[in-house]
Design a protein around this motif. Sequence first.
Motif, PDB file in Angstrom:
ATOM      1  N   HIS A  20      63.623   0.088   1.979  1.00  0.00           N
ATOM      2  CA  HIS A  20      64.038  -1.317   1.620  1.00  0.00           C
ATOM      3  C   HIS A  20      64.783  -1.102   0.150  1.00  0.00           C
ATOM      4  O   HIS A  20      64.029  -0.617  -0.552  1.00  0.00           O
ATOM      5  CB  HIS A  20      62.925  -2.270   1.657  1.00  0.00           C
ATOM      6  CG  HIS A  20      63.502  -3.663   1.369  1.00  0.00           C
ATOM      7  ND1 HIS A  20      63.499  -3.925  -0.148  1.00  0.00           N
ATOM      8  CD2 HIS A  20      63.417  -4.819   2.055  1.00  0.00           C
ATOM      9  CE1 HIS A  20      63.636  -5.411  -0.179  1.00  0.00           C
ATOM     10  NE2 HIS A  20      63.941  -5.726   1.068  1.00  0.00           N
ATOM     11  N   ALA A  21      65.943  -1.634   0.092  1.00  0.00           N
ATOM     12  CA  ALA A  21      66.554  -1.364  -1.217  1.00  0.00           C
ATOM     13  C   ALA A  21      65.890  -1.579  -2.432  1.00  0.00           C
ATOM     14  O   ALA A  21      65.821  -0.993  -3.356  1.00  0.00           O
ATOM     15  CB  ALA A  21      67.986  -2.153  -1.313  1.00  0.00           C
ATOM     16  N   ASP A  22      65.200  -3.272  -2.548  1.00  0.00           N
ATOM     17  CA  ASP A  22      64.234  -3.199  -3.692  1.00  0.00           C
ATOM     18  C   ASP A  22      62.895  -2.798  -3.729  1.00  0.00           C
ATOM     19  O   ASP A  22      62.138  -2.169  -4.653  1.00  0.00           O
ATOM     20  CB  ASP A  22      64.372  -4.826  -3.775  1.00  0.00           C
ATOM     21  CG  ASP A  22      65.655  -5.411  -4.096  1.00  0.00           C
ATOM     22  OD1 ASP A  22      66.771  -4.516  -4.601  1.00  0.00           O
ATOM     23  OD2 ASP A  22      66.244  -6.359  -3.233  1.00  0.00           O
ATOM     24  N   LEU A  23      62.188  -2.968  -2.406  1.00  0.00           N
ATOM     25  CA  LEU A  23      60.782  -3.063  -2.579  1.00  0.00           C
ATOM     26  C   LEU A  23      60.263  -1.417  -2.246  1.00  0.00           C
ATOM     27  O   LEU A  23      59.186  -0.913  -2.679  1.00  0.00           O
ATOM     28  CB  LEU A  23      60.046  -3.688  -1.416  1.00  0.00           C
ATOM     29  CG  LEU A  23      60.526  -5.280  -1.518  1.00  0.00           C
ATOM     30  CD1 LEU A  23      59.522  -6.055  -0.555  1.00  0.00           C
ATOM     31  CD2 LEU A  23      59.923  -6.066  -2.975  1.00  0.00           C
ATOM     32  N   CYS A  24      60.992  -0.713  -1.777  1.00  0.00           N
ATOM     33  CA  CYS A  24      60.762   0.659  -0.864  1.00  0.00           C
ATOM     34  C   CYS A  24      61.896   1.374  -0.762  1.00  0.00           C
ATOM     35  O   CYS A  24      62.074   1.674   0.620  1.00  0.00           O
ATOM     36  CB  CYS A  24      59.866   0.341   0.120  1.00  0.00           C
ATOM     37  SG  CYS A  24      59.116   1.960   0.770  1.00  0.00           S
ATOM     38  N   PRO A  25      62.597   1.794  -1.815  1.00  0.00           N
ATOM     39  CA  PRO A  25      63.991   2.358  -1.573  1.00  0.00           C
ATOM     40  C   PRO A  25      63.792   3.632  -0.670  1.00  0.00           C
ATOM     41  O   PRO A  25      64.924   4.129  -0.065  1.00  0.00           O
ATOM     42  CB  PRO A  25      64.475   2.778  -3.011  1.00  0.00           C
ATOM     43  CG  PRO A  25      63.768   1.861  -3.909  1.00  0.00           C
ATOM     44  CD  PRO A  25      62.314   1.715  -3.321  1.00  0.00           C
ATOM     45  N   GLU A  26      63.053   4.424  -0.854  1.00  0.00           N
ATOM     46  CA  GLU A  26      62.817   5.940  -0.129  1.00  0.00           C
ATOM     47  C   GLU A  26      62.104   5.453   1.246  1.00  0.00           C
ATOM     48  O   GLU A  26      61.912   6.484   2.257  1.00  0.00           O
ATOM     49  CB  GLU A  26      62.298   6.515  -0.828  1.00  0.00           C
ATOM     50  CG  GLU A  26      62.772   7.102  -2.385  1.00  0.00           C
ATOM     51  CD  GLU A  26      64.166   7.742  -2.069  1.00  0.00           C
ATOM     52  OE1 GLU A  26      64.351   8.666  -1.207  1.00  0.00           O
ATOM     53  OE2 GLU A  26      64.979   7.312  -2.741  1.00  0.00           O
ATOM     54  N   GLY A  27      61.484   4.150   1.374  1.00  0.00           N
ATOM     55  CA  GLY A  27      60.596   4.199   2.792  1.00  0.00           C
ATOM     56  C   GLY A  27      59.122   4.821   2.063  1.00  0.00           C
ATOM     57  O   GLY A  27      59.138   5.212   1.017  1.00  0.00           O
ATOM     58  N   ALA A  28      58.618   4.589   3.082  1.00  0.00           N
ATOM     59  CA  ALA A  28      56.962   4.977   2.899  1.00  0.00           C
ATOM     60  C   ALA A  28      56.241   5.465   3.895  1.00  0.00           C
ATOM     61  O   ALA A  28      56.394   4.878   5.085  1.00  0.00           O
ATOM     62  CB  ALA A  28      56.397   3.905   2.087  1.00  0.00           C
ATOM     63  N   VAL A  29      55.188   6.094   3.906  1.00  0.00           N
ATOM     64  CA  VAL A  29      54.305   6.357   4.962  1.00  0.00           C
ATOM     65  C   VAL A  29      52.842   6.252   4.303  1.00  0.00           C
ATOM     66  O   VAL A  29      52.582   6.778   3.465  1.00  0.00           O
ATOM     67  CB  VAL A  29      54.068   7.980   5.508  1.00  0.00           C
ATOM     68  CG1 VAL A  29      53.402   8.082   6.276  1.00  0.00           C
ATOM     69  CG2 VAL A  29      55.825   8.383   6.098  1.00  0.00           C
ATOM     70  N   ILE A  30      52.156   5.290   5.125  1.00  0.00           N
ATOM     71  CA  ILE A  30      50.839   5.114   4.841  1.00  0.00           C
ATOM     72  C   ILE A  30      49.991   5.636   5.487  1.00  0.00           C
ATOM     73  O   ILE A  30      49.887   5.253   6.933  1.00  0.00           O
ATOM     74  CB  ILE A  30      50.565   3.512   4.620  1.00  0.00           C
ATOM     75  CG1 ILE A  30      51.545   2.977   3.442  1.00  0.00           C
ATOM     76  CG2 ILE A  30      49.214   3.249   4.150  1.00  0.00           C
ATOM     77  CD1 ILE A  30      51.466   1.435   3.492  1.00  0.00           C
ATOM     78  N   ASP A  31      49.142   6.666   5.329  1.00  0.00           N
ATOM     79  CA  ASP A  31      48.308   7.510   6.292  1.00  0.00           C
ATOM     80  C   ASP A  31      47.033   6.873   6.587  1.00  0.00           C
ATOM     81  O   ASP A  31      46.494   7.328   7.345  1.00  0.00           O
ATOM     82  CB  ASP A  31      48.314   8.949   5.941  1.00  0.00           C
ATOM     83  CG  ASP A  31      49.488   9.681   5.924  1.00  0.00           C
ATOM     84  OD1 ASP A  31      50.217   9.492   7.074  1.00  0.00           O
ATOM     85  OD2 ASP A  31      49.969  10.476   5.097  1.00  0.00           O
ATOM     86  N   ASP A  32      46.618   5.951   5.569  1.00  0.00           N
ATOM     87  CA  ASP A  32      45.034   5.486   5.627  1.00  0.00           C
ATOM     88  C   ASP A  32      45.244   4.079   5.956  1.00  0.00           C
ATOM     89  O   ASP A  32      44.442   3.377   4.987  1.00  0.00           O
ATOM     90  CB  ASP A  32      44.398   6.069   4.520  1.00  0.00           C
ATOM     91  CG  ASP A  32      44.923   5.553   3.239  1.00  0.00           C
ATOM     92  OD1 ASP A  32      46.283   5.038   3.135  1.00  0.00           O
ATOM     93  OD2 ASP A  32      44.445   5.659   2.174  1.00  0.00           O
ATOM     94  N   ALA A  33      45.841   3.369   6.796  1.00  0.00           N
ATOM     95  CA  ALA A  33      45.725   1.897   6.911  1.00  0.00           C
ATOM     96  C   ALA A  33      44.519   1.655   7.568  1.00  0.00           C
ATOM     97  O   ALA A  33      44.240   1.865   8.844  1.00  0.00           O
ATOM     98  CB  ALA A  33      47.148   1.610   7.800  1.00  0.00           C
TER      99      ALA A  33
END
Length: 113
Positions: free
Chosen positions: A9-22
Amino acid sequence: MPRIIVLPHADLCPEGAVIDDAPTGQSICETLLAHDIEIEHACEMSCACTTCHVIVREGGDSLAEADELEEDMLDKAWGLEPQSRLSCQALVTDQDLVVEIPRYTINLAREHH
């Protein structure tokens, strides 16, 4: 623990993200916020707006169905798709999720929480 993959997401998470411990039982919104992804939540997660709207690209079948109130609110969301959910209402289960945060919300001004 399940994993949440957040598409860029251009503003909130430009590189994307991986949350491994949801944590299971926690909302997608709470999980994103806990991992420094500042998704809007103007109503403080009370299902009274659509600013936390996400599109669950994968894993949506594992989520409980949206209730009538969430469905009514989603009708007002920008960029509504069949896989749309309010992230404050969608609780993480034991399945991995891939979510996209829409580029826009109906909020005229971004609130910084």
